[in-house]
Write a protein that holds these residues in place. Sequence first.
Motif, PDB file in Angstrom:
ATOM      1  N   ALA A  66       0.834  -1.207   0.000  1.00 32.20           N
ATOM      2  CA  ALA A  66       0.000   0.000   0.000  1.00 32.20           C
ATOM      3  C   ALA A  66       0.866   1.254   0.000  1.00 32.20           C
ATOM      4  CB  ALA A  66      -0.920  -0.016   1.224  1.00 32.20           C
ATOM      5  N   LEU A  67       1.972   1.237   0.732  1.00 37.05           N
ATOM      6  CA  LEU A  67       2.909   2.355   0.716  1.00 37.05           C
ATOM      7  C   LEU A  67       3.481   2.551  -0.684  1.00 37.05           C
ATOM      8  CD1 LEU A  67       4.928   4.421   1.964  1.00 37.05           C
ATOM      9  CD2 LEU A  67       6.347   2.467   2.607  1.00 37.05           C
ATOM     10  N   ALA A  68       3.896   1.441  -1.314  1.00 45.74           N
ATOM     11  CA  ALA A  68       4.525   1.507  -2.633  1.00 45.74           C
ATOM     12  C   ALA A  68       3.569   2.001  -3.708  1.00 45.74           C
ATOM     13  CB  ALA A  68       5.075   0.138  -3.015  1.00 45.74           C
ATOM     14  N   ALA A  69       2.263   1.834  -3.486  1.00 48.49           N
ATOM     15  CA  ALA A  69       1.285   2.305  -4.462  1.00 48.49           C
ATOM     16  C   ALA A  69       1.145   3.823  -4.439  1.00 48.49           C
ATOM     17  CB  ALA A  69      -0.070   1.652  -4.185  1.00 48.49           C
ATOM     18  N   GLN A  70       1.664   4.476  -3.381  1.00 48.59           N
ATOM     19  CA  GLN A  70       1.469   5.915  -3.240  1.00 48.59           C
ATOM     20  C   GLN A  70       2.761   6.733  -3.317  1.00 48.59           C
ATOM     21  OE1 GLN A  70      -1.713   6.913  -0.239  1.00 48.59           O
ATOM     22  NE2 GLN A  70      -1.396   4.767   0.332  1.00 48.59           N
ATOM     23  N   VAL A  71       3.909   6.085  -3.124  1.00 47.59           N
ATOM     24  CA  VAL A  71       5.193   6.783  -3.218  1.00 47.59           C
ATOM     25  C   VAL A  71       6.227   5.768  -3.695  1.00 47.59           C
ATOM     26  CG1 VAL A  71       5.751   6.329  -0.790  1.00 47.59           C
ATOM     27  CG2 VAL A  71       6.879   8.216  -1.974  1.00 47.59           C
ATOM     28  N   PRO A  72       7.130   6.161  -4.603  1.00 53.67           N
ATOM     29  CA  PRO A  72       8.147   5.209  -5.068  1.00 53.67           C
ATOM     30  C   PRO A  72       8.896   4.592  -3.887  1.00 53.67           C
ATOM     31  CG  PRO A  72       8.194   7.179  -6.413  1.00 53.67           C
ATOM     32  CD  PRO A  72       7.257   7.472  -5.274  1.00 53.67           C
ATOM     33  N   THR A  73       8.891   3.268  -3.821  1.00 54.02           N
ATOM     34  CA  THR A  73       9.385   2.561  -2.644  1.00 54.02           C
ATOM     35  C   THR A  73      10.375   1.469  -3.036  1.00 54.02           C
ATOM     36  OG1 THR A  73       7.319   2.963  -1.436  1.00 54.02           O
ATOM     37  CG2 THR A  73       8.717   1.175  -0.632  1.00 54.02           C
ATOM     38  N   THR A  74      11.509   1.462  -2.356  1.00 52.67           N
ATOM     39  CA  THR A  74      12.420   0.326  -2.396  1.00 52.67           C
ATOM     40  C   THR A  74      12.441  -0.310  -1.014  1.00 52.67           C
ATOM     41  OG1 THR A  74      14.304   1.772  -1.904  1.00 52.67           O
ATOM     42  CG2 THR A  74      13.862   1.282  -4.235  1.00 52.67           C
ATOM     43  N   VAL A  75      12.919  -1.538  -0.930  1.00 53.15           N
ATOM     44  CA  VAL A  75      12.851  -2.266   0.330  1.00 53.15           C
ATOM     45  C   VAL A  75      14.098  -3.129   0.481  1.00 53.15           C
ATOM     46  CG1 VAL A  75      11.547  -4.188  -0.681  1.00 53.15           C
ATOM     47  CG2 VAL A  75      11.391  -3.778   1.764  1.00 53.15           C
ATOM     48  N   THR A  76      14.578  -3.225   1.715  1.00 55.65           N
ATOM     49  CA  THR A  76      15.561  -4.249   2.054  1.00 55.65           C
ATOM     50  C   THR A  76      14.824  -5.368   2.765  1.00 55.65           C
ATOM     51  OG1 THR A  76      17.388  -2.686   2.282  1.00 55.65           O
ATOM     52  CG2 THR A  76      17.638  -4.823   3.349  1.00 55.65           C
ATOM     53  N   LEU A  77      14.924  -6.562   2.212  1.00 59.90           N
ATOM     54  CA  LEU A  77      14.263  -7.730   2.780  1.00 59.90           C
ATOM     55  C   LEU A  77      15.174  -8.380   3.821  1.00 59.90           C
ATOM     56  CD1 LEU A  77      13.125  -9.182  -0.642  1.00 59.90           C
ATOM     57  CD2 LEU A  77      11.654  -7.975   0.981  1.00 59.90           C
ATOM     58  N   HIS A  78      14.610  -8.708   4.953  1.00 62.93           N
ATOM     59  CA  HIS A  78      15.341  -9.407   6.006  1.00 62.93           C
ATOM     60  C   HIS A  78      14.630 -10.725   6.314  1.00 62.93           C
ATOM     61  CE1 HIS A  78      17.889  -5.898   7.143  1.00 62.93           C
ATOM     62  NE2 HIS A  78      16.844  -5.203   6.700  1.00 62.93           N
ATOM     63  N   ASP A  79      15.372 -11.678   6.876  1.00 63.71           N
ATOM     64  CA  ASP A  79      14.795 -12.982   7.269  1.00 63.71           C
ATOM     65  C   ASP A  79      14.094 -13.657   6.104  1.00 63.71           C
ATOM     66  OD1 ASP A  79      15.669 -12.449   9.876  1.00 63.71           O
ATOM     67  OD2 ASP A  79      13.806 -11.433  10.385  1.00 63.71           O
ATOM     68  N   VAL A  80      14.711 -13.670   4.939  1.00 67.41           N
ATOM     69  CA  VAL A  80      14.103 -14.298   3.755  1.00 67.41           C
ATOM     70  C   VAL A  80      13.807 -15.760   4.074  1.00 67.41           C
ATOM     71  CG1 VAL A  80      14.445 -14.906   1.338  1.00 67.41           C
ATOM     72  CG2 VAL A  80      15.265 -12.708   2.207  1.00 67.41           C
ATOM     73  N   PRO A  81      12.598 -16.246   3.765  1.00 64.34           N
ATOM     74  CA  PRO A  81      12.199 -17.591   4.196  1.00 64.34           C
ATOM     75  C   PRO A  81      13.059 -18.697   3.582  1.00 64.34           C
ATOM     76  CG  PRO A  81      10.279 -16.303   3.517  1.00 64.34           C
ATOM     77  CD  PRO A  81      11.482 -15.518   3.116  1.00 64.34           C
ATOM     78  N   GLN A  82      13.285 -19.724   4.387  1.00 66.74           N
ATOM     79  CA  GLN A  82      13.943 -20.942   3.921  1.00 66.74           C
ATOM     80  C   GLN A  82      12.970 -21.729   3.031  1.00 66.74           C
ATOM     81  OE1 GLN A  82      17.163 -21.799   4.631  1.00 66.74           O
ATOM     82  NE2 GLN A  82      17.481 -19.949   5.855  1.00 66.74           N
ATOM     83  N   PRO A  83      13.481 -22.677   2.225  1.00 66.68           N
ATOM     84  CA  PRO A  83      12.598 -23.422   1.304  1.00 66.68           C
ATOM     85  C   PRO A  83      11.468 -24.167   2.003  1.00 66.68           C
ATOM     86  CG  PRO A  83      14.889 -23.747   0.697  1.00 66.68           C
ATOM     87  CD  PRO A  83      14.893 -23.009   2.003  1.00 66.68           C
ATOM     88  N   TRP A  84      11.686 -24.552   3.258  1.00 63.55           N
ATOM     89  CA  TRP A  84      10.665 -25.321   3.971  1.00 63.55           C
ATOM     90  C   TRP A  84       9.713 -24.427   4.769  1.00 63.55           C
ATOM     91  CZ3 TRP A  84      11.981 -23.462   8.590  1.00 63.55           C
ATOM     92  CH2 TRP A  84      13.336 -23.232   8.862  1.00 63.55           C
ATOM     93  N   ALA A  85       9.878 -23.118   4.695  1.00 67.87           N
ATOM     94  CA  ALA A  85       9.004 -22.212   5.447  1.00 67.87           C
ATOM     95  C   ALA A  85       7.572 -22.298   4.929  1.00 67.87           C
ATOM     96  CB  ALA A  85       9.518 -20.781   5.347  1.00 67.87           C
ATOM     97  N   GLY A  86       6.629 -21.872   5.754  1.00 69.15           N
ATOM     98  CA  GLY A  86       5.227 -21.931   5.386  1.00 69.15           C
ATOM     99  C   GLY A  86       4.906 -21.106   4.151  1.00 69.15           C
ATOM    100  N   GLU A  87       3.873 -21.525   3.441  1.00 69.88           N
ATOM    101  CA  GLU A  87       3.485 -20.835   2.215  1.00 69.88           C
ATOM    102  C   GLU A  87       3.066 -19.392   2.463  1.00 69.88           C
ATOM    103  OE1 GLU A  87       3.821 -21.939  -0.923  1.00 69.88           O
ATOM    104  OE2 GLU A  87       4.882 -23.574   0.074  1.00 69.88           O
ATOM    105  N   ASP A  88       2.558 -19.114   3.670  1.00 72.95           N
ATOM    106  CA  ASP A  88       2.132 -17.740   3.950  1.00 72.95           C
ATOM    107  C   ASP A  88       3.327 -16.785   3.942  1.00 72.95           C
ATOM    108  OD1 ASP A  88       3.135 -19.004   6.220  1.00 72.95           O
ATOM    109  OD2 ASP A  88       1.935 -17.788   7.612  1.00 72.95           O
ATOM    110  N   ARG A  89       4.470 -17.241   4.456  1.00 71.34           N
ATOM    111  CA  ARG A  89       5.656 -16.379   4.459  1.00 71.34           C
ATOM    112  C   ARG A  89       6.185 -16.193   3.037  1.00 71.34           C
ATOM    113  NH1 ARG A  89      10.466 -17.187   7.520  1.00 71.34           N
ATOM    114  NH2 ARG A  89      10.531 -14.912   7.435  1.00 71.34           N
ATOM    115  N   ALA A  90       6.274 -17.284   2.282  1.00 73.81           N
ATOM    116  CA  ALA A  90       6.748 -17.174   0.896  1.00 73.81           C
ATOM    117  C   ALA A  90       5.845 -16.238   0.097  1.00 73.81           C
ATOM    118  CB  ALA A  90       6.797 -18.557   0.252  1.00 73.81           C
TER     119      ALA A  90
END
Length: 355
Positions: A66-90
């Motif tokens: 929602a933020l990105a839809a209103q102002v140009p937004t870049t992001v640093t991703l942290h704690d990127v999910p492991q392959p076995w993580a739940g589908e909700d996180r992916a």
Amino acid sequence: MHDDARHGVALYARQVAGSLGARVLVGTPAEAVAEARRTGAGSVHVHWTDRLFGDSSAESAAAVVALAAQVPTTVTLHDVPQPWAGEDRAAAYAEVVRGVRTWAVNSHHEADLLAGGLDRVPGPPAPGALRSTVVHLPVVPLDPVDPADAASAAEPGDGAVPEAPAGRVRLALLGFVYPDKGHRELVRAAAALAQEGHDVEVVALGAPVAGHDDLLDELAARARTGGVGWRVTGYLSDADLAAWMRAVDVPVTGHRHVSASGSMNSWLAAGRRPLALDGPYVREVDALRPGGFRLYDDDSLVDELRAALADPARTRAAADDLRPLLSDTARAYAAWWAGVHRALPHPPQPVLEPW
């Protein structure tokens, strides 16, 4: 940045912003939109994990999109999910990278994990993929400590470390206490040393993650059974944390599924060379800072602990070159943003006039 200033992601966000002299917006993404409009900010950068800005992964992702839809937004991703993580996180990470201008991760291992997650979640290609980048976490030097001040410190927050009984050795892990961080394995290895006659204490330098009280009970019981001391410090002030990191006999970083880690760099900043559990990320940062870590696996941990206790110098020297430092990381972000947000048009096709 998130308003929990003690959270590692928020701390890192403030460090990078401070090094750049950038304005910091503290609060929710919705509040960032209002502030960006009020101040005329041309773009916003968010340090994000699905554990921030919402009560669920989906809610946290929706806030950033929602933020990105209103102002140009870049992001640093942290704690990127492991392959076995739940589908909700992916799905949450996929939604964010498909909704923002582009993104950064903190290691090439994280970039691989993110690519695998996008492959698992149906949807359009991520529009910012070609402009995404890897910016390694920096080593942030600790404030120097006067030995006289450290010796006289007596109160928490002043750099005070409870004195160990004569002959006791302390093995320490740094960061939040949660499953797969390596506490179980370190307690088991400490028990092996205790059977050999060592007086050993395992110290968790940090606070437990909410909802894992059962893990603390389990670790305490394992330690008692193995004849090992067990201590959880809880949250530490900067001075106390630095004092503990310098005082323990053997530093260990044993996260079994780490994709990026600021705590590993904190050991280096404290002048320590920790024992580090071998894995893709650990090999990446070991190549980045040769000599900074002593790699081990499950079969060699006890041997490495014995060697460190026999020769304390093995864990007392850090890598000769600690870069990237915070200033290096800040410059990498500035150069990346200059390319992502460039507004100048391409020059026209040249017209060659005849002589």
